[in-house]
Design an enzyme around this catalytic site. Sequence first.
Site, PDB file in Angstrom:
ATOM      1  N   ARG B  50       0.690  -1.115  -0.212  1.00 45.01           N
ATOM      2  CA  ARG B  50       0.170  -0.134   0.154  1.00 45.01           C
ATOM      3  C   ARG B  50       0.890   1.316   0.010  1.00 45.01           C
ATOM      4  O   ARG B  50       0.484   2.182  -0.731  1.00 45.01           O
ATOM      5  CB  ARG B  50      -0.952   0.000   1.357  1.00 45.01           C
ATOM      6  CG  ARG B  50      -1.928   0.984   1.354  1.00 45.01           C
ATOM      7  CD  ARG B  50      -2.634   0.643   2.589  1.00 45.01           C
ATOM      8  NE  ARG B  50      -3.200  -0.670   2.747  1.00 45.01           N
ATOM      9  CZ  ARG B  50      -4.338  -1.092   2.022  1.00 45.01           C
ATOM     10  NH1 ARG B  50      -4.994  -0.347   1.654  1.00 45.01           N
ATOM     11  NH2 ARG B  50      -4.227  -2.512   2.114  1.00 45.01           N
ATOM     12  N   THR B  51       1.800   1.361   0.704  1.00 41.15           N
ATOM     13  CA  THR B  51       2.691   2.419   1.086  1.00 41.15           C
ATOM     14  C   THR B  51       3.419   2.635  -0.257  1.00 41.15           C
ATOM     15  O   THR B  51       3.432   3.632  -0.712  1.00 41.15           O
ATOM     16  CB  THR B  51       3.755   2.382   2.364  1.00 41.15           C
ATOM     17  OG1 THR B  51       2.735   2.104   3.358  1.00 41.15           O
ATOM     18  CG2 THR B  51       4.531   3.658   2.403  1.00 41.15           C
TER      19      THR B  51
END
Lengths: 153, 314
Positions: B50-51
């Site tokens: 996600r990051t």
Amino acid sequence: MKREEQLVVKIENGTVIDHIPSSKLFEVINLLHLEEIKESAVVIGYNLESKKFGRKSLIKVFNKYFTDAELNLLSVVAPNVTLCIIKNFEVVEKKKVVMPKEVRGIVKCANPKCITNNEPMETVFHSNGEEKHTLTCHYCSKEQSLEGLKLVN
Amino acid sequence: MKHSLVTIANLTKEKIEYLVEMAQEFEKYPNRKILEGKVLATLFFEPSTRTRLSFETAANRLGARVIGFTDPKVTSSTKGETLKDTIIMVGGYADIIVMRHYLEGAALYASEVAPVPVVNAGDGANQHPTQTMLDLYSIYKTQGTLENLNIHLVGDLKYGRTVHSLLMAMRHFNPTFHFIAPKELAMPEEYKQYCREHGIKFVEHEDFNEDIISQADILYMTRVQRERFTDLMEYERVKDVYVLKAAMLEKAKENMRILHPLPRVNEIAYDVDEDPHAYYFQQAKNGLYAREAIICDALGLTIEDVRNDKTIIL
């Protein structure tokens, strides 16, 4: 007790580090690199009786004076030692160790997940002041008490 | 000027407001070529899809190229290369490094040895400043201000890195926090001490119900994970207590918004997704604008550069 006192000779010139907790004696020896002194005598008294402290240790180093920076390293392991500068058998100066603001390369961080314990690098701590008796790791920010800290090998 | 972002804790109020303002500019026009010719490296010593996607999207939407690795198993660190060597080597290739690492303090060390700016994308349990920036941006966007808000933190407040960073970043803005957590995952004493030292008001609750929610401007949910409990009986007892359901939102203030760092598992029931208070997906999207701002700031671009940017793609 008389006999123990006589064990430790008076010195003409040099430095006396007194009131070292016996459990910290070897760390003090390491920190000041006393094993590297080749030219003059070093007298180490271990587990001597003391009126105030029960048992203490002391170190007398002949013909050598340490810098304040060197002596202040002791604050991390033995903050309450007494330092005497001896000239001509007389105490010419008494010093207290002062906690440096920044402690570099002396002690290990207690946090096993800290980068400093996993990478060949110098540790850095910030002191939280004389009363608090804690250091905060510059890298992982963990605050830790002086008592538990181990010296870097 | 090299401008690493390692921690949110030492950013000034002005700097936080500046980055929020810059993120607003990027939300207006997210697609540009302002970073054309730049190379951004994403070094993920610990996976975080996600990051990483958020950073890579931000770089791509600004015209930069991206190099990096997503899995440390394929890198030389498995051969025993030091972090310092990896960082100096990559710093010779890229203009900026975005790094995720499993060790605490790794980002600060990397920023000290790197010849280019380093952005911390999470270092162990320590810091994750870009998450905090997107949280702050989301709060600002939904409330119109960061000042004087009631912020309810719910769930795992013991291990939750995001809630700790948010707490520290909000110290400039006179918030009132409500800590809502089971005993085993309560806010640690060191952070409560931090609040007292910085004059941050806080109230602790073990209950989680619509009356408590009714006071909130921001309801920040986090995951209560089974593996965090030493006492599994306790887990069984509390696992459903900290679950937000749509029915609990009836008394909520109109301006209240629900945030969550994601991924969500079951702490927010799916019927909340349709509720106008739900904001967690927009929050994730705000991460793009916040990271565009952070990357540009790290590379030395100012808000004026961004406002006068002639490379906007409409």
